[in-house]
Design a protein around this motif. Structure first.
Motif, mmCIF file in Angstrom:
data_model
loop_
_atom_site.group_PDB
_atom_site.id
_atom_site.type_symbol
_atom_site.label_atom_id
_atom_site.label_comp_id
_atom_site.label_asym_id
_atom_site.label_seq_id
_atom_site.Cartn_x
_atom_site.Cartn_y
_atom_site.Cartn_z
ATOM 1 N N SER A 29 0.804 -1.219 0.000
ATOM 2 C CA SER A 29 0.000 0.000 0.000
ATOM 3 C C SER A 29 0.840 1.273 0.000
ATOM 4 O O SER A 29 0.314 2.361 -0.183
ATOM 5 C CB SER A 29 -0.935 0.014 1.215
ATOM 6 O OG SER A 29 -0.190 0.189 2.408
ATOM 7 N N ILE A 30 2.132 1.151 0.215
ATOM 8 C CA ILE A 30 2.990 2.340 0.251
ATOM 9 C C ILE A 30 3.903 2.363 -0.966
ATOM 10 O O ILE A 30 4.190 1.329 -1.555
ATOM 11 C CB ILE A 30 3.845 2.386 1.545
ATOM 12 C CG1 ILE A 30 4.752 1.157 1.657
ATOM 13 C CG2 ILE A 30 2.977 2.506 2.762
ATOM 14 C CD1 ILE A 30 5.729 1.209 2.799
ATOM 15 N N THR A 31 4.316 3.559 -1.311
ATOM 16 C CA THR A 31 5.287 3.699 -2.381
ATOM 17 C C THR A 31 6.656 3.417 -1.790
ATOM 18 O O THR A 31 7.091 4.083 -0.862
ATOM 19 C CB THR A 31 5.245 5.122 -2.962
ATOM 20 O OG1 THR A 31 3.922 5.375 -3.420
ATOM 21 C CG2 THR A 31 6.212 5.266 -4.103
ATOM 22 N N ASP A 32 7.278 2.416 -2.309
ATOM 23 C CA ASP A 32 8.600 2.059 -1.816
ATOM 24 C C ASP A 32 9.535 2.023 -3.009
ATOM 25 O O ASP A 32 9.201 1.495 -4.058
ATOM 26 C CB ASP A 32 8.562 0.689 -1.144
ATOM 27 C CG ASP A 32 9.649 0.528 -0.098
ATOM 28 O OD1 ASP A 32 10.449 1.456 0.084
ATOM 29 O OD2 ASP A 32 9.680 -0.536 0.536
ATOM 30 N N THR A 33 10.692 2.592 -2.838
ATOM 31 C CA THR A 33 11.619 2.676 -3.955
ATOM 32 C C THR A 33 12.690 1.607 -3.846
ATOM 33 O O THR A 33 13.069 1.194 -2.750
ATOM 34 C CB THR A 33 12.303 4.060 -3.978
ATOM 35 O OG1 THR A 33 13.043 4.208 -2.765
ATOM 36 C CG2 THR A 33 11.288 5.171 -4.100
ATOM 37 N N THR A 34 13.134 1.183 -4.971
ATOM 38 C CA THR A 34 14.213 0.199 -5.009
ATOM 39 C C THR A 34 15.453 0.761 -4.339
ATOM 40 O O THR A 34 16.164 0.048 -3.634
ATOM 41 C CB THR A 34 14.530 -0.184 -6.472
ATOM 42 O OG1 THR A 34 13.344 -0.668 -7.065
ATOM 43 C CG2 THR A 34 15.608 -1.226 -6.543
#
Length: 161
Positions: A29-34
């Motif tokens: 549900s969250i924006t997570d970056t590589t």
């Protein structure tokens, strides 16, 4: 089972799977970056998480006391897996990730070496400056009365008189 306040293996597995699903839902549900996930380094994640997981799951201690209906077996069944599929998937993931971890490790080592060489050069330059300053402090320079270096009047007077 006491920690999760469950009286049966099935109840424990249900609680574990529910918590796992809640965690996965939160992650998705969250924006997570590589870059955040792998910011510590692919090799760090590989050596610090993937390899230890693989080593634990494939170790004798993980499966040596398995009995019919044990928590590990019930958990795998509830997840739709068997032990061989789990270890095979882990082995494939380890094998596929190894080259990426090796490249990351080389890149990080190269950068660390470059940084160390810059530090070494700076330290050498500082030491050279210290040595020059120390050597200069030991040299006596005589100023004559007219502000020139050394004795310029004596030769002039000898020539004149």
């Amino acid at each position: 089972m006491r920690v999760h306040k469950q009286d049966s293996v099935e109840g424990l597995v249900a609680v574990l799977l529910e918590r796992m699903q809640t965690t996965l839902d939160r992650f998705f549900s969250i924006t997570d970056t590589t870059s955040r996930v792998l910011g510590g380094g692919v090799s760090t994640r590989y050596e610090g998480r993937l390899l230890p997981t693989y080593a634990t799951v494939t170790s004798d201690i993980f499966s040596s006391n398995w009995e019919e209906g044990c928590p590990q077996e019930v958990l795998l069944q509830a997840a739709g897996l068997d032990f061989d599929t789990l270890t095979g998937n882990l082995q494939r993931l380890v094998d596929e990730a190894r080259p990426f971890a090796a490249v990351d490790q080389r890149v990080r080592a190269t950068k660390a070496l470059h940084d160390a060489m810059k530090e070494e050069l700076a330290a050498v330059q500082i030491r050279e400056q210290q040595l020059r300053a120390s050597a200069a402090a030991k040299v006596a320079i005589l100023f004559d009365f007219d502000g020139t270096l050394g004795d310029t009047e004596s030769p002039a007077m000898e020539v004149a008189f």
